[in-house]
Design an enzyme around this catalytic site. Structure first.
Site, PDB file in Angstrom:
ATOM      1  N   HIS A  17       0.694  -1.131  -0.047  1.00  0.00           N
ATOM      2  CA  HIS A  17      -0.143  -0.125   0.108  1.00  0.00           C
ATOM      3  C   HIS A  17       0.921   1.245   0.072  1.00  0.00           C
ATOM      4  O   HIS A  17       0.526   2.258  -0.530  1.00  0.00           O
ATOM      5  CB  HIS A  17      -0.765   0.134   1.408  1.00  0.00           C
ATOM      6  CG  HIS A  17      -1.903  -0.932   1.409  1.00  0.00           C
ATOM      7  ND1 HIS A  17      -1.994  -1.867   2.248  1.00  0.00           N
ATOM      8  CD2 HIS A  17      -2.867  -1.293   0.644  1.00  0.00           C
ATOM      9  CE1 HIS A  17      -3.162  -2.735   2.202  1.00  0.00           C
ATOM     10  NE2 HIS A  17      -3.736  -2.437   0.959  1.00  0.00           N
ATOM     11  N   LYS A  41     -16.382  -6.762   6.572  1.00  0.00           N
ATOM     12  CA  LYS A  41     -15.127  -7.548   6.373  1.00  0.00           C
ATOM     13  C   LYS A  41     -14.595  -7.849   7.936  1.00  0.00           C
ATOM     14  O   LYS A  41     -13.630  -8.535   7.887  1.00  0.00           O
ATOM     15  CB  LYS A  41     -14.229  -6.451   5.712  1.00  0.00           C
ATOM     16  CG  LYS A  41     -13.747  -7.025   4.382  1.00  0.00           C
ATOM     17  CD  LYS A  41     -12.682  -6.121   3.829  1.00  0.00           C
ATOM     18  CE  LYS A  41     -11.880  -7.066   2.474  1.00  0.00           C
ATOM     19  NZ  LYS A  41     -10.715  -6.249   2.289  1.00  0.00           N
ATOM     20  N   ARG A  90      -2.467  -5.490  -8.593  1.00  0.00           N
ATOM     21  CA  ARG A  90      -1.305  -6.381  -8.464  1.00  0.00           C
ATOM     22  C   ARG A  90      -1.253  -7.530  -9.432  1.00  0.00           C
ATOM     23  O   ARG A  90      -0.127  -7.775  -9.943  1.00  0.00           O
ATOM     24  CB  ARG A  90      -1.588  -6.958  -7.166  1.00  0.00           C
ATOM     25  CG  ARG A  90      -1.299  -6.054  -5.729  1.00  0.00           C
ATOM     26  CD  ARG A  90      -2.009  -6.537  -4.488  1.00  0.00           C
ATOM     27  NE  ARG A  90      -3.275  -6.641  -4.940  1.00  0.00           N
ATOM     28  CZ  ARG A  90      -4.162  -7.107  -3.960  1.00  0.00           C
ATOM     29  NH1 ARG A  90      -3.482  -7.852  -2.735  1.00  0.00           N
ATOM     30  NH2 ARG A  90      -5.249  -7.189  -4.279  1.00  0.00           N
ATOM     31  N   SER A 128      -3.288  -8.121   2.826  1.00  0.00           N
ATOM     32  CA  SER A 128      -3.521  -7.882   4.332  1.00  0.00           C
ATOM     33  C   SER A 128      -4.021  -9.428   4.942  1.00  0.00           C
ATOM     34  O   SER A 128      -3.419  -9.714   6.130  1.00  0.00           O
ATOM     35  CB  SER A 128      -4.284  -6.823   4.627  1.00  0.00           C
ATOM     36  OG  SER A 128      -4.018  -5.675   4.313  1.00  0.00           O
TER      37      SER A 128
END
Ligand code: COA
Length: 159
Positions: A17, A41, A90, A128
């Site tokens: 990030h 989440k 990504r 993450s």
């Protein structure tokens, strides 16, 4: 002044990030990192912790602000006067979700463009969830997250 918004859950912020933030600053005068509250989440860190962790890593950059938001991203961007949304891309697997999100956001506010930036290749596989799993199992996450975040992860998963 050109302001961009970099939204995400950042649970927690990773070196990937931070790499995207640095790249965004080469294109924009000002960057607002927008931490989504994202209760669905079920984040490991509270929104306040996530904001603090990012603030701790960006002190060298004076033109980044870190804030939390809830509700619609396009509405938040409008309030902030940001016409660009930054997203990191990504791998090909990111594309479908990002494509859907970018076009949905455009249909909600046609003035807003999504700008995709590619992180350095060493971070292309990182997310993450992987970082949290390694930390939970007692692994070393220092290559993936900055020191301050590593310390906070150790606090969440004491050995
Ligand atoms: N390096 C490392 N990891 C990265 C990364 C990078 N450069 N870029 C993304 N990731 C990871 C994140 O850590 C996260 O990992 P995880 O799923 O394991 O937690 C994953 O990729 C995707 O997360 P993130 O970038 O945080 O996006 P998100 O999908 O959690 O959040 C929002 C997306 C917040 C932007 C979106 O949900 C949103 O806009 N919400 C507001 C409501 C709204 O407007 N909805 C309509 C939008 S169409």
């Amino acid at each position: 002044m050109r302001t961009a918004l970099y939204p995400g859950t950042f649970d927690p912020v990773t070196r990937g990030h931070l790499d995207i933030m640095e790249r965004a600053l080469r294109l924009f005068d000002n960057l607002i990192v927008a931490v989504a509250v994202h209760p669905e989440k079920q984040p490991l860190f509270t929104v306040e912790e996530r904001v603090e962790m990012i603030r701790g890593e960006i002190e060298q950059w004076k033109n980044i602000q870190v804030e939390s938001f809830h509700g619609l991203l396009t509405e938040y961007a409008r309030q902030k006067g940001a016409l660009s949304i930054i997203r990191g891309l990504r791998a090909v697997s990111d594309f479908e979700y990002e494509f859907q999100m970018a076009l949905t956001n455009r249909s909600l506010n046609s003035d807003i463009e999504t700008v995709f930036l590619m992180p350095s290749e060493q971070f292309t596989y990182l997310n993450s969830t992987i970082v949290k799993e390694i930390a939970m199992l007692g692994g070393n996450v220092s290559q993936f997250v900055p020191q301050g975040v590593e310390k906070r992860l150790r606090g969440k998963y004491p050995r």
